[in-house]
Design a protein around this motif. Structure first.
Motif, PDB file in Angstrom:
ATOM      1  N   LYS A  10       0.830  -1.208   0.000  1.00 13.98           N
ATOM      2  CA  LYS A  10       0.000   0.000   0.000  1.00 13.98           C
ATOM      3  C   LYS A  10       0.866   1.261   0.000  1.00 13.98           C
ATOM      4  O   LYS A  10       0.601   2.213  -0.727  1.00 13.98           O
ATOM      5  N   LEU A  13       2.468   1.711  -3.403  1.00 16.22           N
ATOM      6  CA  LEU A  13       1.484   2.169  -4.375  1.00 16.22           C
ATOM      7  C   LEU A  13       1.260   3.671  -4.237  1.00 16.22           C
ATOM      8  O   LEU A  13       1.256   4.406  -5.229  1.00 16.22           O
ATOM      9  N   ARG A  14       1.099   4.149  -3.003  1.00  9.61           N
ATOM     10  CA  ARG A  14       0.928   5.590  -2.774  1.00  9.61           C
ATOM     11  C   ARG A  14       2.156   6.368  -3.226  1.00  9.61           C
ATOM     12  O   ARG A  14       2.044   7.384  -3.913  1.00  9.61           O
ATOM     13  N   THR A  17       2.736   6.008  -7.322  1.00  9.12           N
ATOM     14  CA  THR A  17       1.693   6.446  -8.257  1.00  9.12           C
ATOM     15  C   THR A  17       0.938   7.685  -7.807  1.00  9.12           C
ATOM     16  O   THR A  17       0.247   8.292  -8.606  1.00  9.12           O
ATOM     17  N   ALA A  19      -1.500   7.409  -5.652  1.00 13.08           N
ATOM     18  CA  ALA A  19      -2.847   6.909  -5.362  1.00 13.08           C
ATOM     19  C   ALA A  19      -3.298   7.411  -3.987  1.00 13.08           C
ATOM     20  O   ALA A  19      -2.570   7.299  -3.011  1.00 13.08           O
ATOM     21  N   GLN A  21      -6.984   7.054  -3.047  1.00  8.92           N
ATOM     22  CA  GLN A  21      -8.057   6.121  -2.700  1.00  8.92           C
ATOM     23  C   GLN A  21      -7.908   4.899  -3.592  1.00  8.92           C
ATOM     24  O   GLN A  21      -7.824   5.031  -4.819  1.00  8.92           O
ATOM     25  N   PHE A  22      -7.901   3.723  -2.993  1.00 10.41           N
ATOM     26  CA  PHE A  22      -7.727   2.505  -3.785  1.00 10.41           C
ATOM     27  C   PHE A  22      -8.144   1.279  -2.997  1.00 10.41           C
ATOM     28  O   PHE A  22      -8.246   1.321  -1.774  1.00 10.41           O
ATOM     29  N   ALA A  52      -4.424  -3.671  -7.757  1.00  6.08           N
ATOM     30  CA  ALA A  52      -4.977  -2.465  -7.141  1.00  6.08           C
ATOM     31  C   ALA A  52      -5.890  -1.756  -8.117  1.00  6.08           C
ATOM     32  O   ALA A  52      -5.561  -1.603  -9.298  1.00  6.08           O
ATOM     33  N   ILE A  54      -7.323   1.848  -8.478  1.00  7.76           N
ATOM     34  CA  ILE A  54      -7.159   3.208  -7.963  1.00  7.76           C
ATOM     35  C   ILE A  54      -8.360   4.037  -8.393  1.00  7.76           C
ATOM     36  O   ILE A  54      -8.686   4.109  -9.575  1.00  7.76           O
ATOM     37  N   THR A  55      -9.031   4.668  -7.429  1.00 11.49           N
ATOM     38  CA  THR A  55     -10.208   5.486  -7.735  1.00 11.49           C
ATOM     39  C   THR A  55      -9.943   6.974  -7.590  1.00 11.49           C
ATOM     40  O   THR A  55     -10.739   7.786  -8.055  1.00 11.49           O
ATOM     41  N   PHE A  57      -6.493   9.962  -7.258  1.00 14.10           N
ATOM     42  CA  PHE A  57      -5.084  10.301  -7.135  1.00 14.10           C
ATOM     43  C   PHE A  57      -4.929  11.575  -6.313  1.00 14.10           C
ATOM     44  O   PHE A  57      -5.807  12.443  -6.320  1.00 14.10           O
TER      45      PHE A  57
END
Length: 80
Positions: A10, A13-14, A17, A19, A21-22, A52, A54-55, A57
């Protein structure tokens, strides 16, 4: 670092990218045997493959990447 593998996924990923909300789900555990640039001993090591969705950014990326464009681009994978 002492963090759990899913928490590390997690965080990465943040950081990589932006991200915000994911949903992230483990897909499988894998192993690699042999010497490489991150495993000089050649002993078997393990990793976790995740998917993942991602919704959202972050407005500003504050981590490792310096520049990014078109974060909502559609990615297509084509077989041989």
């Amino acid at each position: 670092m002492g963090e759990r593998i899913l928490e590390a996924a997690k965080r990465e990923l943040r950081e990589e990218t932006g991200a915000a909300q994911f949903q992230i789900k483990p897909v499988c555990v894998y192993s690699v045997t042999g010497k490489n640039s991150v495993n000089m001993t050649g002993e078997e090591t393990y990793g976790l493959l995740c998917f993942a969705e991602i919704t959202e950014f972050a407005d500003k990326l504050e981590y490792e990447m310096e520049e990014y464009t078109n974060r909502k681009a559609k990615i297509e994978f084509k077989g041989d």
